[in-house]
Design a protein around this motif. Structure first.
Motif, PDB file in Angstrom:
ATOM      1  N   ALA A 124     -62.654 -15.791 -28.565  1.00 32.61           N
ATOM      2  CA  ALA A 124     -61.982 -17.081 -28.771  1.00 32.61           C
ATOM      3  C   ALA A 124     -61.743 -17.362 -30.248  1.00 32.61           C
ATOM      4  CB  ALA A 124     -62.818 -18.209 -28.159  1.00 32.61           C
ATOM      5  N   TYR A 125     -62.679 -16.956 -31.086  1.00 37.35           N
ATOM      6  CA  TYR A 125     -62.605 -17.293 -32.510  1.00 37.35           C
ATOM      7  C   TYR A 125     -61.649 -16.407 -33.286  1.00 37.35           C
ATOM      8  CZ  TYR A 125     -66.862 -20.182 -32.106  1.00 37.35           C
ATOM      9  OH  TYR A 125     -67.789 -21.135 -31.783  1.00 37.35           O
ATOM     10  N   ALA A 127     -58.457 -13.737 -34.116  1.00 41.33           N
ATOM     11  CA  ALA A 127     -57.054 -13.582 -33.749  1.00 41.33           C
ATOM     12  C   ALA A 127     -56.910 -12.509 -32.676  1.00 41.33           C
ATOM     13  CB  ALA A 127     -56.237 -13.202 -34.984  1.00 41.33           C
ATOM     14  N   PRO A 128     -55.882 -12.628 -31.819  1.00 37.24           N
ATOM     15  CA  PRO A 128     -55.667 -11.593 -30.804  1.00 37.24           C
ATOM     16  C   PRO A 128     -55.633 -10.199 -31.431  1.00 37.24           C
ATOM     17  CG  PRO A 128     -54.226 -13.458 -30.409  1.00 37.24           C
ATOM     18  CD  PRO A 128     -54.893 -13.714 -31.733  1.00 37.24           C
ATOM     19  N   ALA A 183     -53.023 -17.968 -35.905  1.00 37.21           N
ATOM     20  CA  ALA A 183     -53.346 -17.635 -34.517  1.00 37.21           C
ATOM     21  C   ALA A 183     -54.632 -18.328 -34.060  1.00 37.21           C
ATOM     22  CB  ALA A 183     -53.488 -16.127 -34.362  1.00 37.21           C
ATOM     23  N   ASP A 184     -54.956 -19.459 -34.675  1.00 38.51           N
ATOM     24  CA  ASP A 184     -56.172 -20.204 -34.311  1.00 38.51           C
ATOM     25  C   ASP A 184     -55.962 -20.883 -32.961  1.00 38.51           C
ATOM     26  OD1 ASP A 184     -58.407 -21.849 -34.095  1.00 38.51           O
ATOM     27  OD2 ASP A 184     -58.372 -22.452 -36.197  1.00 38.51           O
ATOM     28  N   ARG A 185     -56.754 -20.493 -31.972  1.00 38.56           N
ATOM     29  CA  ARG A 185     -56.659 -21.100 -30.650  1.00 38.56           C
ATOM     30  C   ARG A 185     -57.692 -22.191 -30.436  1.00 38.56           C
ATOM     31  NH1 ARG A 185     -57.273 -15.467 -27.784  1.00 38.56           N
ATOM     32  NH2 ARG A 185     -58.360 -15.143 -29.757  1.00 38.56           N
ATOM     33  N   CYS A 187     -58.628 -24.524 -33.034  1.00 38.60           N
ATOM     34  CA  CYS A 187     -58.003 -25.653 -33.739  1.00 38.60           C
ATOM     35  C   CYS A 187     -56.580 -25.222 -34.101  1.00 38.60           C
ATOM     36  CB  CYS A 187     -58.784 -26.030 -34.999  1.00 38.60           C
ATOM     37  SG  CYS A 187     -60.476 -26.579 -34.687  1.00 38.60           S
ATOM     38  N   PRO A 188     -55.622 -25.402 -33.199  1.00 39.29           N
ATOM     39  CA  PRO A 188     -54.279 -24.848 -33.392  1.00 39.29           C
ATOM     40  C   PRO A 188     -53.547 -25.421 -34.608  1.00 39.29           C
ATOM     41  CG  PRO A 188     -54.654 -25.419 -31.087  1.00 39.29           C
ATOM     42  CD  PRO A 188     -55.796 -26.006 -31.870  1.00 39.29           C
ATOM     43  N   GLY A 211     -57.346 -16.038 -36.930  1.00 38.36           N
ATOM     44  CA  GLY A 211     -57.666 -17.014 -35.908  1.00 38.36           C
ATOM     45  C   GLY A 211     -58.509 -18.127 -36.488  1.00 38.36           C
ATOM     46  N   HIS A 212     -59.565 -18.512 -35.773  1.00 38.88           N
ATOM     47  CA  HIS A 212     -60.377 -19.649 -36.187  1.00 38.88           C
ATOM     48  C   HIS A 212     -61.275 -19.326 -37.375  1.00 38.88           C
ATOM     49  CE1 HIS A 212     -62.116 -23.551 -35.690  1.00 38.88           C
ATOM     50  NE2 HIS A 212     -63.325 -23.083 -35.413  1.00 38.88           N
TER      51      HIS A 212
END
Length: 234
Positions: A124-125, A127-128, A183-185, A187-188, A211-212
């Motif tokens: 989750a944290y 990036a893809p 790519a933060d899912r 906190c977009p 990402g996050h």
């Protein structure tokens, strides 16, 4: 007097999440790489930083660390020369997030916090595509194991009881860097853009391929964004 940069990690993180950024900047700025003692409220975390570090401050917070930085402003705005917020949601907790953390706590208690970090948090944290890169996943897991389940419970309580900081944003009159992973899912980006727009002196910076945990995933880019922003303050 030059303010001290205080690098504040996110929940279940420690100084390792900021380490590369901290090492990049410490030769040019007074810096402290902060690790949280045990506290179960954001207010207590903020108070502890304010009491531990003398003089003017510039908190550099990631996620929960950004929430702590905003609380520091709430408690002692005269001490802060600016704020740098990475991957930060200034809003209050939500029932959905509380439920998700309760499920995470249950998994950590049943299967261990390392499994939680590897199977739930890292995907989750990061990036893809980044979750498969073992150094990042291992660091996320190692930080979670070092923190342990009791600290996780304290930090979950702190996040559940945090204040809503959206209303205070327009009153912050010092420069604020709002940096976010593209790519933060968790906190977009749209929340960060809204935050930067509400601030009197907000500067939004997107960190690509992050990402996050942008300071961990894209340390060089995160350090450069922070360095550019700091240079603009002079």
């Amino acid at each position: 007097m030059t303010p001290t940069l205080v690098f504040l990690p996110g929940s279940l993180c420690d100084s390792r999440v900021w380490q590369a950024v901290y090492l990049s900047l410490r030769a040019d700025y007074p810096c402290i790489d902060w690790n949280y003692p045990r506290d179960d409220s954001i207010a207590a975390m903020a108070t502890r930083v304010l009491e531990a570090v003398s003089g003017p401050l510039l908190p550099v917070g990631l996620s929960m660390g950004g929430i702590v930085a905003l609380e520091m402003w709430r408690q002692a705005p005269h001490r802060l020369d600016g704020l740098a917020l990475f991957g930060t949601n200034p809003g209050p907790d939500t029932p959905e997030r509380r439920q998700a953390r309760a499920g995470q706590m249950e998994l950590a208690g049943r299967d261990g916090i390392e499994r939680l970090a590897r199977e739930r948090l890292a995907p989750a944290y990061l990036a893809p595509g980044a979750a498969g890169r073992e150094p990042f996943t291992s660091t996320v897991a190692a930080m979670a194991v070092s923190a342990g389940v009791e600290v996780f419970a304290d930090q979950s309580d702190a996040l559940a009881g945090r204040a809503d900081s959206w209303p205070i944003l327009p009153g912050i009159d010092v420069p604020v860097l709002v940096a976010y992973g593209s790519a933060d899912r968790v906190c977009p980006p749209d929340g960060h853009l809204r935050m930067a727009g509400l601030l009197q002196r907000g500067s939004g910076v997107a960190l690509e391929r992050a990402g996050h945990l942008a300071p961990l995933e894209q340390a060089a880019e995160s350090a450069q964004a922070l360095r550019n922003w700091l240079a603009s303050l002079h």
